[in-house]
Design an enzyme around this catalytic site. Sequence first.
Site, PDB file in Angstrom:
ATOM      1  N   ILE A   1       0.816  -1.209   0.000  1.00 14.86           N
ATOM      2  CA  ILE A   1       0.000   0.000   0.000  1.00 14.86           C
ATOM      3  C   ILE A   1       0.848   1.256   0.000  1.00 14.86           C
ATOM      4  O   ILE A   1       0.326   2.358   0.008  1.00 14.86           O
ATOM      5  CB  ILE A   1      -0.990   0.036   1.194  1.00 14.86           C
ATOM      6  N   GLY A   2       2.151   1.103  -0.017  1.00 13.73           N
ATOM      7  CA  GLY A   2       2.967   2.303  -0.074  1.00 13.73           C
ATOM      8  C   GLY A   2       4.418   1.957   0.107  1.00 13.73           C
ATOM      9  O   GLY A   2       4.765   0.833   0.480  1.00 13.73           O
TER      10      GLY A   2
ATOM     11  N   GLY B   1       7.729   3.977   1.820  1.00 13.49           N
ATOM     12  CA  GLY B   1       8.208   5.201   2.448  1.00 13.49           C
ATOM     13  C   GLY B   1       9.715   5.255   2.419  1.00 13.49           C
ATOM     14  O   GLY B   1      10.367   4.480   1.709  1.00 13.49           O
ATOM     15  N   GLY B   2      10.251   6.181   3.176  1.00 12.21           N
ATOM     16  CA  GLY B   2      11.683   6.375   3.203  1.00 12.21           C
ATOM     17  C   GLY B   2      12.420   5.143   3.699  1.00 12.21           C
ATOM     18  O   GLY B   2      13.545   4.870   3.304  1.00 12.21           O
ATOM     19  N   PHE B   3      11.757   4.375   4.560  1.00 16.54           N
ATOM     20  CA  PHE B   3      12.470   3.264   5.174  1.00 16.54           C
ATOM     21  C   PHE B   3      12.152   1.913   4.551  1.00 16.54           C
ATOM     22  O   PHE B   3      12.831   0.946   4.793  1.00 16.54           O
ATOM     23  CB  PHE B   3      12.170   3.212   6.668  1.00 16.54           C
TER      24      PHE B   3
ATOM     25  N   VAL C   1       5.353  -0.751   2.588  1.00 16.25           N
ATOM     26  CA  VAL C   1       4.290  -1.009   3.549  1.00 16.25           C
ATOM     27  C   VAL C   1       3.259  -1.926   2.902  1.00 16.25           C
ATOM     28  O   VAL C   1       2.856  -1.703   1.760  1.00 16.25           O
ATOM     29  CB  VAL C   1       3.613   0.303   4.000  1.00 16.25           C
TER      30      VAL C   1
ATOM     31  N   ASP D   1      10.368  13.328  11.383  1.00 17.75           N
ATOM     32  CA  ASP D   1       9.994  13.256   9.976  1.00 17.75           C
ATOM     33  C   ASP D   1       8.514  13.595   9.785  1.00 17.75           C
ATOM     34  O   ASP D   1       7.758  12.839   9.186  1.00 17.75           O
ATOM     35  CB  ASP D   1      10.333  11.871   9.409  1.00 17.75           C
TER      36      ASP D   1
END
Length: 676
Positions: free
Chosen positions: A349-350, A352-354, A357, A470
């Site tokens: 679903i996504g 991110g920076g890390f 997800v 963040d």
Amino acid sequence: MGGSSFLIQISLLLCIFFVTTQSFSFSFHGFNNQNITSDKETVINPSNGAIMLTNSAPNVIGHAFYRDPIPMFNTTLNRYNSFSTQFVFQINPSNGIDGGYGLAFTLSQSPQFPGAAAGHYMGVFNESNNGSSTNHVLMVEFDTVNGYDEGVDSDGNHVGINLNQINSNATKTAELYLQKASPIRAWIDFDGIKKQVSVTVARADKPKPNETLMKSDENLNLSTVLLNDMYAGFSAATGADKWSSHYILGWSFRLNGVADDLDSSRLPSLPVTDSPSSNNNYSKLMKTALTAALSVVLVIAAASLIGILMYRRWTKYEVLEEWELDSPHRFRYKELYDATKGFRDSEKIGSGGFGAVYRGVLSSTGVEIAVKKITSNNPLQGMREFAAEIESLGKLRHKNLVHLQGWCKRKNDLLLVYDYVPNGSLDSLLYNPNSGIVLSWEQRFNIIKGVASGLLYLHEDWEQVVIHRDVKSSNVLIDGDMSPRLGDFGLARLYDHGKNSHTTHVVGTIGYIAPELTRTGKASTSTDVFAYGILLLEIACGRAAVVCEAHQNAILVDWVVECMQMGSAFDAVDARMDSVYVVEEMELVLGLGLLCSHPKKEMRPTMRQVVRYLNGDEILPLLERLSFDGSRRVDEVTARLLELGLVDRINYSTDSYHLDVSMGVMSSTSFDVAGR
Ligand SMILES: *[C@@H]1O[C@H](CO)[C@@H](O)[C@H](O)[C@H]1NC(C)=O
Ligand SMILES: *[C@@H]1O[C@H](CO)[C@@H](O)[C@H](O)[C@H]1NC(C)=O
Ligand SMILES: *[C@@H]1O[C@H](CO)[C@@H](O)[C@H](O)[C@H]1NC(C)=O
Ligand SMILES: *[C@@H]1O[C@H](CO)[C@@H](O)[C@H](O)[C@H]1NC(C)=O
């Protein structure tokens, strides 16, 4: 006549003397059959000296109580006696991780519980008498299965204080993993003056921690709970789906004083592995079934071997270190692997920076989760401290924060498990042209307030300061009712963890990084406030913090200031709202956005002030209408503007003593001021 009444008086006095000097107490390091009554499945095992409340079989119940009743009501003091008790227990879950249902220290009117049910009822209550005022039960449960009623006791591995019913009056997640198959010591204190129960828990070989794990309310209404005499002991039960062996290794108790300290070296020690007792029907049945099924199993096993080996290539064995068993928020890899359908792309679903997800559904509870998968290039180091930090982040609870439910590590992967938030991230709602969604001002203002409240909780309202590091629109998730939940808090620090401390790693996202952060590399609450200011402008303007477009000013803040200088800051407002907004609120948000993202950190407000401005409890200084009455001197006005943090944005012509001020953020206004 007189003589005999004198004698009665004397004997009464003696009696009171006797009663008041002798305090009721006992202590057991291991047990034999003396002075303890037991029933149902409970076995007092003279060979190892432990009480086995239940073995590992489904739906069994056990009780062990002190033989004599304990005088709870003190007629001399006309109140309940205080008491303190200490005991060491051990829970060996049947499959090494996931047993049930727990055990409870129990004060009751009788050491027997006819008709009581197993499972959640702990062998003390049943469906029909649960909550009845005729029960007369005070119990402190050490519960290893998710709550009896959803949402109240929702955390498995909790301690609860229960009065006449299995629903807890107070509950708290146990800091230790209760089913750790090694001894745990609990202290329970009842204060007869305050009418309050407190519970402390530690590993059995540790001294009593200074901090109690939990306390009930003061002034408990015990009128239907405690009788003059109460039996004290333990009850335990297993369930249809989960079972553990529950043991008591030692127990001390004292009325109106501190119970004897149990010496852990004198307690019986139990094998870590679980040994189901052989003389119960369940295991006999199992043995017969096993023998009968053995040949079939062998054939199937052989046939499945190749399949299992291949499956293992994927899921691998999960090697747990000892400390990991102590972490109540640790998930099993397989559970997460299954929940996300093997981290399939369709469940993503996504990213991110890390890391990526994934959406998932826990098969055990049917609950939706979001799993963040962070893959590092190296095997994870220093995981123990890392996990401790995650455990502590997991304790943060606020309606505007995405709750971190737990974690799991495997090789180079760290998996973080969060509540699933259905409407996705704020940035996609704000400026994804394909979404077709335009957030109304009411929704936006609500989001702005919610994020502020979550951030204030992190900064000031929790037991330690948590810097988010963040804050940005893609880290604000929007719930089903359009309220915001801030995610990924504290993560940046975790991410930095274990890195060479000589390399200062500035974390954050371009466009949201406060100027001093790039210089010093030191994140603070005011660098969070800076990022929050940018977020406010983003929400008001419907534009990203940094836009890569040649014809527009790329940096959002500069663009807002430019609009302001060209005529009106309202020109920067998101056109998709069709000018439908509350002017005062918009003015406040733009002004606050600029003030929060002020380059000088001293000028930025704290999150507490931000919340006060947003709630209208305080007036934003920028919006205080300055009255220039023409008599003020230029430097005086400049000083005031300097103070307000607008000094960078003043145009004035020294020749004409004419000052162009970006007045109250909103519009350029000219003021004639007296000569310099
Ligand atoms: C009543 O309380 C006193 C003072 O704590 C204590 O010494 C005494 O043993 C208690 N009496 C009974 C009957 O529990
Ligand atoms: C059991 O109670 C009696 C007194 O009632 C006491 O003398 C004895 O020491 C107790 N036994 C144990 C093992 O505590
Ligand atoms: C519940 O327990 C009570 C006694 O504690 C017993 O009388 C009653 O029959 C039990 N009810 C059921 C449904 O088992
Ligand atoms: C305590 O509970 C009993 C029974 O539910 C009730 O009658 C009484 O009023 C309560 N007392 C207080 C002080 O609330």
